[in-house]
Design an enzyme around this catalytic site. Structure first.
Site, PDB file in Angstrom:
ATOM      1  CB  THR A   1      -6.935  10.532  -5.432  1.00 36.52           C
ATOM      2  OG1 THR A   1      -7.439  11.694  -4.846  1.00 36.52           O
ATOM      3  CG2 THR A   1      -5.488  10.217  -4.623  1.00 36.52           C
TER       4      THR A   1
ATOM      5  CG  PHE B   1      -4.917   5.379  -4.794  1.00 35.42           C
ATOM      6  CD1 PHE B   1      -5.010   5.591  -3.566  1.00 35.42           C
ATOM      7  CD2 PHE B   1      -5.830   5.756  -5.458  1.00 35.42           C
ATOM      8  CE1 PHE B   1      -6.051   6.062  -2.597  1.00 35.42           C
ATOM      9  CE2 PHE B   1      -6.810   6.577  -4.698  1.00 35.42           C
ATOM     10  CZ  PHE B   1      -6.941   6.629  -3.205  1.00 35.42           C
TER      11      PHE B   1
END
Ligand code: PEP
Ligand code: MN
Length: 636
Positions: free
Chosen positions: A536, A538
């Site tokens: 992921t 960010f």
């Protein structure tokens, strides 16, 4: 006359033609159209068109039959689109100018600005010099009023329009005004027209109380001939024998002007009717007739207004009107003008919403969405490394933006993309609502999901598994092998908190190791994600300027392009010519503009420091709207 140039004309020949015409006493304007480039030559002189046709590079010469030359559609076939700040007027859009008749106090104009802005107006109006029929009526606050108007425009990011009544006011007005308005009573004040034209700034030219369309266009010609290209005509009603209304709004002038002139025309149903109850239907009628914009008087408390209260809308009425205009515009292939960041209520920083009193000395405060132990917290910790941090767990992504905007947190950390499931659109959309917040960093972390339960729990006894829907989805294969109910929960770490609270060995959560240890839980099975390439990304967000280019190598931008052939290609071309490697391009629907899209793009920056000045300027030219969301060091 109109001089149509050969498509492949050399620059020196164009200059020769211009010089030749200017020597003869003409004023010359070059107009670059989609099909052809023409020179418009106007002036009180006459030459034989055939002598112009003989000049090198001239394709043909056409006399302009109308007395207004620069304003005429004969000279320029395409609609003129006027840009003021980030607002466009003209073409396939309806731009709404709104605000009170007069600026009465700082509080009044601020309240009016907030109301019209939130409803979707793009230009703020308000008179500081009021031409009143009675010498005893309120005449406006002059320079003080201009200051308040500008402050309100700046706070809500709207250009401001205000009336000029005398050339002697130019020096005072210059620093405050984005669009000069020439009022109906001054439409044929030729000295005023000349002086305002010379400023070269956008002008709203109201139709005179008893002006014929041709006289009105001649007044526009004065402005154009004296130096401005940016004239916006405004139909505001004319005097007729009818006395029920204050004026008779001449809706038919809209299609007539569209035929005769390339200039945008906006419509003012407030002065056009003088009756609050008639503003809404006449505004819609004007939109249906093809108006390029509306000018609407809105007052926070119309019953207390010092001028034109009876025709001023209450903010709620204006809000309803904007919604109806938005719904109606597509019927005539238009859409309401909305600069990109204005799809929704925009959160701006103001001194009132700055709260920093609770700052913990010496520690950076970092907000993230979720409960303690969330993946975002882990990403924040990894990004900031050794620096002492104080985490601010927040309920929603919006709360993270709010915390950063108000100064409660120094930074925010938000997930923007998962390698398996794609972008987290909600986070991208929030940037548009928070124009003061930029991306200052990036971090990628590998997502390792675990089955987590109370210490000593037996995996075979687990009946329910809680997690964020993405967590459940990403562990599908593992869960298929268990006989459990999957229960979506708002947050992965939050689901651990729930397991701890319920204190039951029959429930489990899917979350990261940090969450397990934070809540004193045990990992029953580690690494249960179906696909181990689960990363992921960010963004680290902050309320600050973009950093110096040397320290950064990546940028994220959002833009929209004009709805015409080849416009996205032009953007890609600029990227290519500037050596920018596009890492990602993704489209998102534009809120309020059905079936139109904006594009988010990540760009790898070249090892040059002129991207900000050069590359971005070029991109802005080919985009309809453009915003640099951030330049930062690519995070791993
Ligand atoms: C106004 O816009 O407040 C105004 C005075 O308009 P007009 O010049 O059209 O009367
Ligand atoms: Mn008024």
């Amino acid at each position: 006359m109109i001089i149509i140039l050969n498509r492949d004309i050399k620059a020196e020949h164009k200059l020769n033609i211009t010089n030749w015409l200017e020597d003869k006493g003409f004023k010359v304007k070059e107009i670059v159209g989609e099909e052809e480039t023409v020179l418009g030559a106007v002036g009180a002189v006459a030459v034989d068109p055939r002598s112009v046709e003989l000049l090198e590079g001239v394709k043909s010469v056409i006399p302009i039959s109308k007395p207004y030359k620069l304003a005429s559609r004969e000279l320029k076939k395409e609609d003129t689109v006027i840009t003021v700040g980030n607002v466009k007027i003209g073409g396939p859009r309806v731009a709404v100018v709104a605000g009170p008749c007069a600026v009465e106090s700082k509080e009044q104009i601020m309240a009016a600005a907030e109301a019209v802005y939130n409803a979707g107006a793009v230009i703020l109006r308000g008179g500081a010099f009021k031409p009143r029929t009675s010498p005893y009526a309120f005449q406006g606050h002059g320079e003080k009023g201009l200051k308040w108007l500008k402050a309100a425009g700046e706070k809500y990011d709207m250009p401001v329009a205000t009336e000029i009544v005398s050339p002697s006011h130019i020096d005072i007005m210059r620093e405050y005004v984005d669009i000069y308005q020439i009022g109906a009573r001054n439409m044929q004040n030729f000295e005023l027209l000349k002086a305002v034209g010379e400023l070269g700034k956008p002008v709203i030219l109201k139709r005179g109380l008893s002006a014929k369309i041709e006289e009105w266009l001649m007044a526009a010609e004065y402005l154009l001939a004296h130096g401005t290209d940016n004239v916006i005509l405004c139909e505001r009603g004319i005097r007729t024998f009818e006395s029920y209304t204050r004026n008779t709004l001449d809706i038919s002038a809209i299609p007539i002007i569209k035929k005769l002139s390339h200039l945008p025309i906006i419509t003012d149903p407030s002065h056009g009717t003088g009756l609050r109850g008639k503003v809404h239907p006449m505004a819609l009628a004007a939109v249906a007739a093809g108006t390029d914009g509306l000018m609407i008087e809105v007052h926070p408390k119309p019953e207390e207004a010092l001028s034109d209260g009876p025709q001023s809308l209450y903010p709620e009425q204006f809000d309803k009107l904007m919604k109806d205009i938005e719904a109606l515009s597509p019927v005539i292939s238009k859409e309401i003008e909305r600069p990109l960041r204005q799809g929704f209520a925009v959160h701006r920083l103001s001194t009132e919403n700055m709260t920093r009193a609770d700052k913990t000395e010496g520690k950076l405060r970092v907000a993230y969405q979720g409960e303690p132990g969330a993946y975002s917290e882990n990403a924040a910790g990894r990004h900031f490394g050794e620096q002492p941090l104080e985490f601010v767990p927040s309920k929603s992504f919006e709360a993270v933006f709010d915390s950063v905007l108000t100064g409660s947190s120094d930074y925010g950390v938000i997930p923007v993309e998962n390698a398996l499931t794609g972008s987290i659109h909600e986070c991208f959309d929030l940037f548009l609502r928070y124009p003061d917040i930029n991306i200052v960093g990036e971090k990628q972390i590998r997502i390792r999901h675990n089955l987590i339960a109370l210490p000593g729990a037996d995996i075979s006894k687990i009946k329910k598994v809680y997690s964020h829907p993405q967590g459940l989805m990403q562990c599908e294969r593992f869960l298929d092998g268990l006989d459990v109910e999957r229960i979506p929960y708002y947050d992965t770490a939050g689901s651990c908190s729930l397991v701890a609270q319920k204190n039951s060995s029959e429930i489990a959560a899917i979350a990261g190791v940090h969450a397990a240890s934070y809540y004193g839980l045990e990992i029953l099975k580690e690494g249960i994600e179906t696909n181990p390439s689960n990363f992921t990304r960010f963004f680290i967000i902050a309320r600050c300027e973009h950093p110096e280019p040397e320290q950064v190598d990546k940028a994220t931008v959002v833009f929209s392009v004009p709805d015409k052939k080849g416009s996205l290609v032009s953007v890609l071309q600029v990227m290519n010519e500037n050596g920018l490697n596009m890492k990602k391009l993704e489209s998102r629907p534009i809120h309020g503009k059905p079936w139109e899209y904006m594009f988010y793009s990540d760009i790898e920056l070249p090892a040059r420091d002129d991207f900000l000045s050069e590359g971005i300027n070029q991109l802005k030219k080919v985009c309809e709207d453009f915003r640099l969301l951030g330049i930062y060091k690519a995070g791993i």
